[in-house]
Design a protein around this motif. Structure first.
Motif, PDB file in Angstrom:
ATOM      1  N   LEU A  29      34.738  29.856  39.549  1.00 53.42           N
ATOM      2  CA  LEU A  29      34.617  31.315  39.496  1.00 53.42           C
ATOM      3  C   LEU A  29      33.164  31.755  39.649  1.00 53.42           C
ATOM      4  O   LEU A  29      32.265  31.131  39.116  1.00 53.42           O
ATOM      5  CB  LEU A  29      35.094  31.825  38.132  1.00 53.42           C
ATOM      6  CG  LEU A  29      36.572  32.014  37.958  1.00 53.42           C
ATOM      7  CD1 LEU A  29      36.838  32.514  36.569  1.00 53.42           C
ATOM      8  CD2 LEU A  29      37.127  32.990  38.967  1.00 53.42           C
ATOM      9  N   ARG A  49      30.151  34.073  38.715  1.00 57.38           N
ATOM     10  CA  ARG A  49      29.794  34.753  37.471  1.00 57.38           C
ATOM     11  C   ARG A  49      28.805  35.863  37.808  1.00 57.38           C
ATOM     12  O   ARG A  49      27.631  35.564  38.061  1.00 57.38           O
ATOM     13  CB  ARG A  49      29.143  33.772  36.490  1.00 57.38           C
ATOM     14  CG  ARG A  49      30.068  32.690  36.063  1.00 57.38           C
ATOM     15  CD  ARG A  49      30.730  33.091  34.763  1.00 57.38           C
ATOM     16  NE  ARG A  49      31.740  32.118  34.444  1.00 57.38           N
ATOM     17  CZ  ARG A  49      33.027  32.423  34.412  1.00 57.38           C
ATOM     18  NH1 ARG A  49      33.433  33.638  34.671  1.00 57.38           N
ATOM     19  NH2 ARG A  49      33.899  31.505  34.086  1.00 57.38           N
ATOM     20  N   HIS A 104      27.473  29.374  25.463  1.00 58.62           N
ATOM     21  CA  HIS A 104      28.834  29.381  26.010  1.00 58.62           C
ATOM     22  C   HIS A 104      29.622  28.129  25.608  1.00 58.62           C
ATOM     23  O   HIS A 104      30.741  28.224  25.104  1.00 58.62           O
ATOM     24  CB  HIS A 104      28.759  29.469  27.540  1.00 58.62           C
ATOM     25  CG  HIS A 104      30.110  29.356  28.195  1.00 58.62           C
ATOM     26  ND1 HIS A 104      31.068  30.310  28.024  1.00 58.62           N
ATOM     27  CD2 HIS A 104      30.641  28.403  28.988  1.00 58.62           C
ATOM     28  CE1 HIS A 104      32.146  29.946  28.688  1.00 58.62           C
ATOM     29  NE2 HIS A 104      31.924  28.793  29.284  1.00 58.62           N
ATOM     30  N   ARG A 140      29.399  27.462  21.415  1.00 57.94           N
ATOM     31  CA  ARG A 140      29.829  28.591  20.585  1.00 57.94           C
ATOM     32  C   ARG A 140      29.107  28.588  19.242  1.00 57.94           C
ATOM     33  O   ARG A 140      29.716  28.601  18.166  1.00 57.94           O
ATOM     34  CB  ARG A 140      31.334  28.560  20.366  1.00 57.94           C
ATOM     35  CG  ARG A 140      32.098  28.584  21.652  1.00 57.94           C
ATOM     36  CD  ARG A 140      33.555  28.710  21.385  1.00 57.94           C
ATOM     37  NE  ARG A 140      34.320  28.462  22.600  1.00 57.94           N
ATOM     38  CZ  ARG A 140      35.620  28.623  22.687  1.00 57.94           C
ATOM     39  NH1 ARG A 140      36.291  29.035  21.657  1.00 57.94           N
ATOM     40  NH2 ARG A 140      36.246  28.388  23.806  1.00 57.94           N
ATOM     41  N   ASP A 180      37.710  29.107  33.428  1.00 62.97           N
ATOM     42  CA  ASP A 180      37.135  28.906  32.101  1.00 62.97           C
ATOM     43  C   ASP A 180      38.162  29.238  31.021  1.00 62.97           C
ATOM     44  O   ASP A 180      38.824  30.267  31.096  1.00 62.97           O
ATOM     45  CB  ASP A 180      35.904  29.823  31.968  1.00 62.97           C
ATOM     46  CG  ASP A 180      35.027  29.372  30.828  1.00 62.97           C
ATOM     47  OD1 ASP A 180      35.576  29.226  29.727  1.00 62.97           O
ATOM     48  OD2 ASP A 180      33.832  29.147  31.057  1.00 62.97           O
ATOM     49  N   SER A 181      38.258  28.346  30.045  1.00 64.34           N
ATOM     50  CA  SER A 181      39.266  28.558  28.995  1.00 64.34           C
ATOM     51  C   SER A 181      39.028  29.857  28.225  1.00 64.34           C
ATOM     52  O   SER A 181      39.956  30.431  27.676  1.00 64.34           O
ATOM     53  CB  SER A 181      39.289  27.362  28.042  1.00 64.34           C
ATOM     54  OG  SER A 181      38.112  27.333  27.291  1.00 64.34           O
ATOM     55  N   HIS A 182      37.755  30.319  28.207  1.00 62.37           N
ATOM     56  CA  HIS A 182      37.459  31.552  27.474  1.00 62.37           C
ATOM     57  C   HIS A 182      38.111  32.776  28.124  1.00 62.37           C
ATOM     58  O   HIS A 182      38.407  33.741  27.446  1.00 62.37           O
ATOM     59  CB  HIS A 182      35.948  31.817  27.446  1.00 62.37           C
ATOM     60  CG  HIS A 182      35.191  30.802  26.676  1.00 62.37           C
ATOM     61  ND1 HIS A 182      34.644  29.702  27.261  1.00 62.37           N
ATOM     62  CD2 HIS A 182      34.896  30.721  25.371  1.00 62.37           C
ATOM     63  CE1 HIS A 182      34.032  28.990  26.350  1.00 62.37           C
ATOM     64  NE2 HIS A 182      34.171  29.584  25.196  1.00 62.37           N
ATOM     65  N   ILE A 183      38.246  32.731  29.431  1.00 56.38           N
ATOM     66  CA  ILE A 183      38.697  33.949  30.123  1.00 56.38           C
ATOM     67  C   ILE A 183      40.093  33.831  30.712  1.00 56.38           C
ATOM     68  O   ILE A 183      40.577  34.743  31.342  1.00 56.38           O
ATOM     69  CB  ILE A 183      37.691  34.374  31.224  1.00 56.38           C
ATOM     70  CG1 ILE A 183      37.533  33.248  32.263  1.00 56.38           C
ATOM     71  CG2 ILE A 183      36.354  34.747  30.639  1.00 56.38           C
ATOM     72  CD1 ILE A 183      36.841  33.709  33.520  1.00 56.38           C
TER      73      ILE A 183
END
Lengths: 60, 700
Positions: free
Chosen positions: A1, A3, A32, A35, B168-171
């Motif tokens: 993806l 960013r 990220h 965390r 991404d696992s976050h999104i």
């Protein structure tokens, strides 16, 4: 993806020194992936500072 | 990413092996929509769960976490059972071997074919408790040329990284538009939560976090700088220089002495060689000296004995009376034996002693002595009385003889000593004569003596130099130790100075980073807000009908990530007053999140939509279906009874509807997946509508 934020950061840091670029990208990466809260992130960055920042050689 | 197929074995409601092939797997396939139709509770969420379980190993959905159904996303605990419960019961009634369950997802991403496989097993214990455990994990990647690469459990982290790089696992949650999530977006009571969510999804949260971390780090470095001693070490350098000079000076002195010692040692060696040559002579000279000393000692000793002898002389005179007294003693003894001892004899003797005033032993008798008084008493006393004293006289004479015998022994001892000394003196004298004769063969004694003197002088000189040398060595060792200490201290100081400069430089970098971060935060949040706002408004334009949106001006994302709707005059609009627009705005926001998160207006990840008509008009529903089909590479619509015939018709007319699946509940625990031709949607939807009407009638 793609960013958009990262692209923006990359553009903003284009003229900055390599040390600052590395430091910011590492901080964002750690924030990220790990965390971590800010305090813990600061400690982690402190530990890695020597590796991230290339400090000029000083005379002994 | 395009999902081709999902295969399930005993996962959730899906008993046995079942699969769904999704539309849109072919790049040229414009039919990219798959409709999965089923009543509530037949497993639509179960399919999402299967997808997230397979890709991320997560057993819980966000909705489970919100309803506290499980403690942690990665651990399945309270209430969430992934293995089909019917299969578990069947196993428990049988030989209880446990039930195997798995999910296999095939998908295409950037020209690579992926197959992700994740398995688990479960068993129902006697008390009804279900225990599940992860069993296997595998990711197979095949490129266009058929080259296959496989990672298994040992490469767990690689797999995680690979999947997260795609989505991404976050999104991931933002590509699943479910009812709750969309409703939450426009709920005024959940604004802070939504704000946090927006920051997180757009990864702005990480930038804020990094900014704060840098501020903390800058303070830490300042503290570290204040703790490093930065005192000047020039003083130490001066001291080191002084000690260095001292060391050099001492070394020079030591070398000079060593140089002086060299000829002395050589000369000594030479003399020692000569000494070896005249060793016999040196020994004789040594003996000569010793004998002469001995002879001198004997002379001294003899002189002392002669003095003792002279002192003994008066006593020696007394010895002359010893024989006379022995005769008298013998005479008295004989006469006493025969009883002939006469007082006259005694009187005569006493008279003689008194007239001569000398005892028979030769000792002088004085007038004031007790002996004189006694002798007078005897001389003037009667003869009979005196006869009793003959015994005493006899005893006295005996004692005197004994005394004289002791003195005689002393005399003999003295005479023996004199004789011994004379003998030894004679021997020493003889030996001296012999030594002198033997020495005559060698150089003159003076020469030998001078050789010895010279050697002694050299030894003394050598000892003196060596002593000085030793003292210099001690001083040098001390100075060198001090120098080492200073060097070590200087190194420590240098290290501290180096660290100070290093930290100083780090601090300057971090301080500058803090400044840059302020700009980054401002610019990024601004950019994200602008992009988000732009996409929301764009989405809204596409989803809402022009007539409906004429009163609405603009949807605004504020600096604190709140979403506000403004009227045409730029005044905030009450959300409650928006009626059907609330849901269409929420949908616009949800789609915008996915767009901003993926970085493009056209999404790169399949979208899962839980169809919720809610307050939406039929026209709006149609717009959503049409719009999603135009921006998503592939989308999966989860539809329930509210997906009516007209909605189906609108979707069908888009020409993007590729696959149609029905979820049929065989029992509460088992759902069967059944594929239906898309063209048969009218029949299927009508049947279900009739079923629903029948159910409602029965309920009434």
């Amino acid at each position: 993806l793609k960013r958009p934020v990262h692209e923006k950061i990359t553009t903003l840091l284009e003229t900055e020194h390599e040390n600052i670029k590395n430091l910011i990208f590492e901080a964002v990466r750690l924030a990220h992936t790990r965390r971590l809260p800010a305090e813990a992130l600061a400690i982690k960055l402190h530990q890695q500072l020597g590796n991230i920042i290339r400090v000029a050689e000083h005379d002994n | 990413m395009i999902i081709s197929k999902i295969e399930l074995l005993n996962f959730r409601q899906f008993y046995g092996k079942q699969e769904i092939s999704f539309a849109g797997k072919d790049d040229n396939d414009c039919q990219l929509t798959t409709v999965i139709y089923g009543k509530d509770g037949t497993g639509k969420a179960g399919l999402c769960r299967a997808l997230f379980f397979c890709l991320y190993g997560e057993k819980c959905l966000d909705t489970d976490l919100e309803s506290n159904d499980c403690d942690n996303r990665a651990t399945n605990n309270r209430g969430i059972c992934l293995v089909n419960t019917f299969a578990l019961k069947e196993d428990a009634l049988g030989d209880r071997k446990g039930v195997e369950a798995y999910v296999r997802v095939s998908f295409i991403h950037r020209g690579l074919n992926y197959e992700m496989f994740r398995a688990l097993s479960g068993i129902q214990e006697n008390d009804g408790k279900i225990v599940e455990q992860m069993e296997d994990l595998k990711l197979t990647m095949t490129d266009g040329r058929g080259k296959v690469r496989t990672w298994g459990l040992p490469e767990k982290e690689k797999i995680k990284h690979e999947i997260n790089a795609m989505l991404d696992s976050h999104i991931k949650g933002y590509f699943f538009f479910d009812k709750k999530q969309i409703e939450k977006l426009m709920d005024p009571a959940r604004k802070p939560e939504v704000r946090a969510l927006i920051k997180k999804i757009l990864r702005v949260e990480e930038i804020y976090l990094a900014e704060e971390a840098f501020r903390i780090l800058e303070k830490k470095l300042l503290d570290e700088l204040s703790n490093i001693p930065s005192d000047d070490c020039d003083k130490m350098v001066d001291e080191r220089s002084t000690v260095q000079k001292l060391v050099a000076d001492l070394t020079e002195q030591k070398d000079s002495i060593e140089k002086k010692l060299v000829p002395i040692r050589m000369e000594l060696q030479h003399l020692d060689a000569k000494r070896d040559e005249f060793k016999e002579a040196f020994d004789l000279v040594g003996e000569l000296k010793a004998k002469e000393d001995c002879r001198q000692g004997l002379i001294e000793k003899k002189r002392e004995i002669m003095q003792d002898f002279q002192q003994f002389m008066p006593t020696a005179v007394q010895l002359l009376t010893r024989d006379l007294l022995a005769e008298i003693y013998q005479d008295i003894d004989d006469k006493m034996e025969k009883g002939q001892a006469t007082p006259e004899i005694k009187k005569e003797l006493i008279g003689k002693i008194l007239s001569e005033m000398t005892c028979i032993c030769g000792r002088e008798v004085t007038l004031d002595s007790k002996e004189y008084t006694r002798l007078l008493q005897w001389a003037e006393g009667p003869g009979e009385a005196l006869s009793y004293d003959v015994v005493d006289a006899f005893t006295y004479i005996g004692n005197t003889i004994h005394f004289l015998n002791g003195k005689l022994e002393d005399l003999f001892r003295l005479l023996q000593q004199i004789s011994d000394i004379d003998t030894e003196y004679s021997l020493v004298t003889n030996r001296l004569g012999q030594i002198k004769l033997e020495l005559a063969k060698f150089p003159a004694t003076e020469v030998l003596n001078s050789l010895g003197d010279e050697r002694n002088h050299l030894i003394e000189q050598k000892a003196e130099y060596e002593d000085r040398n030793n003292r210099l060595s001690d001083d040098l060792a001390m100075a060198e130790f001090k120098l080492l200490e200073l060097e070590s201290g200087q190194k420590k100081k240098a290290k501290e100075r180096f660290r100070y400069k290093e930290v100083q430089e780090m601090h300057s970098v971090v301080a500058r980073t803090c400044e840059v971060m302020k700009t980054v935060v401002a610019e990024c949040s601004g950019a994200v807000i602008t992009a988000l706002e732009q996409e929301i408004n764009n989405n809204f334009q596409n989803l809402a009908f022009p007539d409906s949106r004429k009163n609405l001006g603009k949807i605004v994302v504020t600096a604190d990530y709140s979403i506000q709707v403004h009227d045409s005059q730029g005044r905030p609009f009450s959300v409650e007053a928006l009626n059907e627009f609330r849901e269409i705005i929420a949908m616009s926001v949800a789609i915008a999140f996915a767009q901003v998160a993926s970085g493009d207006h056209i999404l790169t990840i399949p979208v899962f939509v839980d169809f919720l008509p809610g307050l939406l008009t039929k026209e709006h529903q149609g717009n959503i279906l049409k719009y999603l089909a135009s921006i998503a590479p592939q989308w999966i619509l989860f539809a329930n009874n509210s997906f009516k015939l007209d909605a189906g018709e609108r979707l069908f007319r888009t020409g993007r509807w590729g696959k149609f699946y029905l979820l049929e509940a065989v029992s509460e625990e088992v759902t069967r997946i059944k594929q239906a031709p898309v063209e048969a949607y009218q029949t299927v939807l009508c049947e279900h509508c009739e079923e629903l009407d029948h159910d409602n009638e029965q309920r009434l």
